[in-house]
Structure formats: structure tokens, C-alpha cells
Design a protein around this motif. Structure first.
Motif, short mmCIF file in Angstrom:
data_model
loop_
_atom_site.label_atom_id
_atom_site.label_comp_id
_atom_site.label_asym_id
_atom_site.label_seq_id
_atom_site.Cartn_x
_atom_site.Cartn_y
_atom_site.Cartn_z
N SER A 77 29.45 56.56 43.83
CA SER A 77 28.22 56.40 43.87
C SER A 77 27.78 55.46 42.60
N TRP A 78 28.31 56.10 41.28
CA TRP A 78 28.15 55.34 39.97
C TRP A 78 28.48 53.98 39.97
N LEU A 79 29.76 53.71 40.51
CA LEU A 79 30.13 52.28 40.66
C LEU A 79 29.38 51.31 41.33
N SER A 80 28.74 52.16 42.57
CA SER A 80 28.03 51.10 43.56
C SER A 80 26.75 50.81 42.77
N GLN A 81 26.16 51.68 41.96
CA GLN A 81 25.23 51.11 41.18
C GLN A 81 25.16 50.28 39.97
N ARG A 82 26.27 49.82 39.56
CA ARG A 82 26.37 49.08 38.50
C ARG A 82 25.89 47.66 38.88
N PRO A 83 25.13 47.10 37.92
CA PRO A 83 24.85 45.69 38.24
C PRO A 83 25.84 44.70 38.01
N ALA A 84 26.04 43.82 39.06
CA ALA A 84 27.00 42.69 39.14
C ALA A 84 26.57 41.65 38.10
N GLY A 85 27.61 40.65 38.14
CA GLY A 85 27.39 39.57 37.30
C GLY A 85 28.38 39.26 36.01
N ALA A 86 28.96 40.28 35.48
CA ALA A 86 29.61 40.29 34.28
C ALA A 86 31.07 39.43 34.85
N ILE A 87 31.63 39.78 35.60
CA ILE A 87 32.99 39.22 35.91
C ILE A 87 33.04 38.89 37.46
N SER A 88 33.27 37.52 37.64
CA SER A 88 33.47 36.80 38.92
C SER A 88 34.52 37.42 39.76
N GLN A 89 34.60 37.24 41.09
CA GLN A 89 36.04 37.56 41.68
C GLN A 89 37.09 36.74 41.35
N GLU A 90 36.87 35.43 41.06
CA GLU A 90 37.92 34.49 40.47
C GLU A 90 38.40 35.14 39.17
N HIS A 91 37.59 35.30 38.36
CA HIS A 91 38.03 35.94 37.01
C HIS A 91 38.85 37.20 37.08
N ALA A 92 38.20 38.15 37.98
CA ALA A 92 38.91 39.24 38.14
C ALA A 92 40.33 39.13 38.84
N THR A 93 40.46 38.21 39.62
CA THR A 93 41.77 37.83 40.09
C THR A 93 42.77 37.30 38.86
N GLU A 94 42.27 36.53 38.27
CA GLU A 94 43.13 36.12 36.99
C GLU A 94 43.68 37.10 35.77
N VAL A 95 42.48 38.15 35.93
CA VAL A 95 42.88 39.30 34.89
C VAL A 95 43.93 40.39 35.33
N VAL A 96 43.67 40.54 36.80
CA VAL A 96 44.59 41.38 37.50
C VAL A 96 45.78 40.85 37.42
N THR A 97 46.14 39.46 37.60
CA THR A 97 47.50 38.82 37.48
C THR A 97 48.08 39.37 36.16
N LYS A 98 47.35 38.73 35.14
CA LYS A 98 47.97 38.96 34.06
C LYS A 98 48.20 40.34 33.72
N LEU A 99 47.34 41.26 34.01
CA LEU A 99 47.80 42.91 33.72
C LEU A 99 49.08 43.38 34.50
N ARG A 100 49.15 42.85 35.72
CA ARG A 100 50.20 43.07 36.47
C ARG A 100 51.59 42.59 35.82
N LEU A 101 51.33 41.33 35.63
CA LEU A 101 52.54 40.74 34.82
C LEU A 101 53.03 41.45 33.41
N PHE A 102 51.81 41.90 32.71
CA PHE A 102 52.10 42.71 31.49
C PHE A 102 52.98 44.03 31.89
N LYS A 103 52.61 44.66 32.82
CA LYS A 103 52.82 46.02 33.50
C LYS A 103 54.40 45.60 33.74
N ALA A 104 54.70 44.74 34.26
CA ALA A 104 56.04 44.54 34.63
C ALA A 104 57.04 44.36 33.76
N ARG A 105 56.28 43.40 32.64
CA ARG A 105 57.21 43.20 31.50
C ARG A 105 57.27 44.34 30.50
N VAL A 106 56.24 45.05 30.34
CA VAL A 106 56.38 46.21 29.17
C VAL A 106 56.52 47.77 29.91
#
Length: 251
Positions: free
Chosen positions: A213-242
Motif C-alpha cells: 500500500s505504501w509503494l502504491s501511494q508514492r508519487p511518480a516521476g523521479a525515474i522513468s521506465q527506460e531509466h529503470a531498465t538501464e539501472v537494473v541492467t547495470k545492477l545485474r551486471l554488477f551482481k554477476a561480476r561481484v
């Protein structure tokens, strides 16, 4: 390493509490194999009279009940002998939060999340990328009433996890993003928290049942879906490397 193999390895990697449980269980079995074997023999002997009297479906039920009793007894002895209830409850808490985040992603309340993101100094239970920002969520399971000391300790742990998350974000050239520490409490202890949560030392502490419920009430606009995809890709690469679970390479 191909992307498919990398993702398969990430799925196989157990969380820190589960790795601790597995290690302690292995040590427990190696140290106490003889008493456990003797106990197994006693359980097997106890089924002999039943085997002579009962047949068919009921015999299978009786054998299954004895087997379940043996496993449950060894599990209980392991938890009492090693004091591993904390690791077990920690694993339960992380599993519950992971389920909530999975449902929140389907509802588009969050873009994605990375679980069990580790470096040598420790781990981040869940790094959540949401339209409102990034959250470093620390899952807790408390079976007892929450005290000020417990809340202070949980807040300090969450701050440490957020610092690790921000170090990781900077290491993959995402300096503009900063993770907000959040504690999610599961178990009986969450009843002591108000519905909107509470703030301790600048850290929001929420009941597990109110996280979605708390997550659903957060205001949107800080991170776009395209930016989120880039962030997740980099984090997965980091997790696989480290991977702190692998021994360092010899020079």
C-alpha cells in the motif's frame, strides 16, 4: 559469460541468511552424525510393529508420519543446538518482502528490484527501483514486541545497507541516484507499528503488511521506465561480476 548463464547463476545464489543456515546445518550434521544415525535407527525400529499389523495405504501413512517426525525432530534440535532461529526468521522476512515486491511490480508500483545485492562489507536485502526513487529495503522478522533499542538497531542496519547501495550505484556510474533506507518488519512485532509506519533516526520503518500500500501511494516521476531498465541492467551486471561467495583468484 553469456547473459543466460549469468541470470541462471544469479537465480541459484542463495541469500546471506540461507547460506548461513546451510553452513551451520552442514557443520551440525558433520558434528552430530552418530547420534542422528542412532536416532534414525530408533525411528526405523519403531515402525516394525506397525509394519506387522498395518498394511496397504495405512502402512504408507504410518511410515510417512515416522519420517516426518524424524525430520522435524532433527530440524528442531538443529535450531536449538546452533541458535539459528535468527537466520531462519531473516530468510522468512526476505521471502515475504520479495513476494510483496513481485506483486507490486505487476501493478507497476515499482519498476523492478534486485534481491541480495552483496559486497564484501555486507549485503542489501532488496534494492527497489520505483517511479518515485530507489529504496534500500532491509527485511526484519520480530516475534517479540518492538522496543526502542530494537528499532534503533534496525534503523542503523538499514542505514548501513543504504550506504552499501549508494556505493554500488556510484561504482556503476549512477551518482545521481541515491537509495533511501527503509525497514520492513514481519512477524508479531509489526503489530506495534502504526499503519503509516514510524521514522527512527531518519529511517522509515513499515509493517510488512502495509508495504504494498505504501509503494502504491508514492508519487511518480523521479525515474522513468527506460531509466529503470538501464539501472537494473547495470545492477545485474554488477551482481554477476561481484560475488562475495567465490574465493578470490590466486595471483
Amino acid at each position: 559469460m553469456t547473459r543466460k548463464r549469468r541470470h541462471r547463476r544469479l537465480r541459484r545464489r542463495r541469500s546471506y541468511p540461507r547460506r548461513r543456515l546451510r553452513l551451520q546445518l552442514t557443520r551440525f550434521l558433520r558434528t552430530n552424525w552418530w547420534p542422528i544415525l542412532a536416532f534414525a535407527g530408533m525411528c526405523a525400529t519403531a515402525t516394525v510393529p506397525v509394519t506387522l499389523v498395518v498394511h496397504g495405504y495405512l502402512l504408507g501413512v504410518a511410515h510417512g508420519a515416522v519420517a516426518m517426525f524424524f525430520v522435524a525432530a532433527v530440524r528442531h534440535l538443529f535450531l536449538v543446538y546452533t541458535g539459528s532461529t535468527r537466520e531462519l526468521s531473516g530468510a522468512y522476512g526476505e521471502d515475504n518482502t520479495r513476494d510483496v515486491l513481485r506483486r507490486a511490480r505487476r501493478k507497476r508500483h515499482v519498476w523492478n528490484s534486485i534481491d541480495n545485492l552483496e559486497i564484501q562489507s555486507g549485503d542489501v536485502d532488496h534494492l527497489v527501483i520505483a517511479p518515485a526513487g530507489i529504496y534500500a529495503i532491509d527485511s526484519k522478522w520480530h516475534a517479540m514486541n518492538l522496543t526502542d533499542a530494537v528499532l534503533d538497531r534496525d534503523a542503523a542496519t538499514a542505514c548501513a545497507a543504504a550506504r552499501r547501495a549508494n556505493l554500488i550505484l556510484r561504482s556503476i556510474h549512477l551518482q545521481a541516484l541515491e537509495a533511501q533506507p527503509i525497514v520492513v518488519v514481519w512477524g508479531r512485532g509489526q503489530r506495534d507499528l502504526p499503519e503509516a509506519g514510524c521514522v527512527v533516526g531518519g529511517v522509515l520503518i513499515l509493517r510488512g503488511s502495509d508495504l504494498r500500500s505504501w509503494l502504491s501511494q508514492r508519487p511518480a516521476g523521479a525515474i522513468s521506465q527506460e531509466h529503470a531498465t538501464e539501472v537494473v541492467t547495470k545492477l545485474r551486471l554488477f551482481k554477476a561480476r561481484v560475488d562475495p561467495t567465490r574465493p578470490p583468484r590466486a595471483n
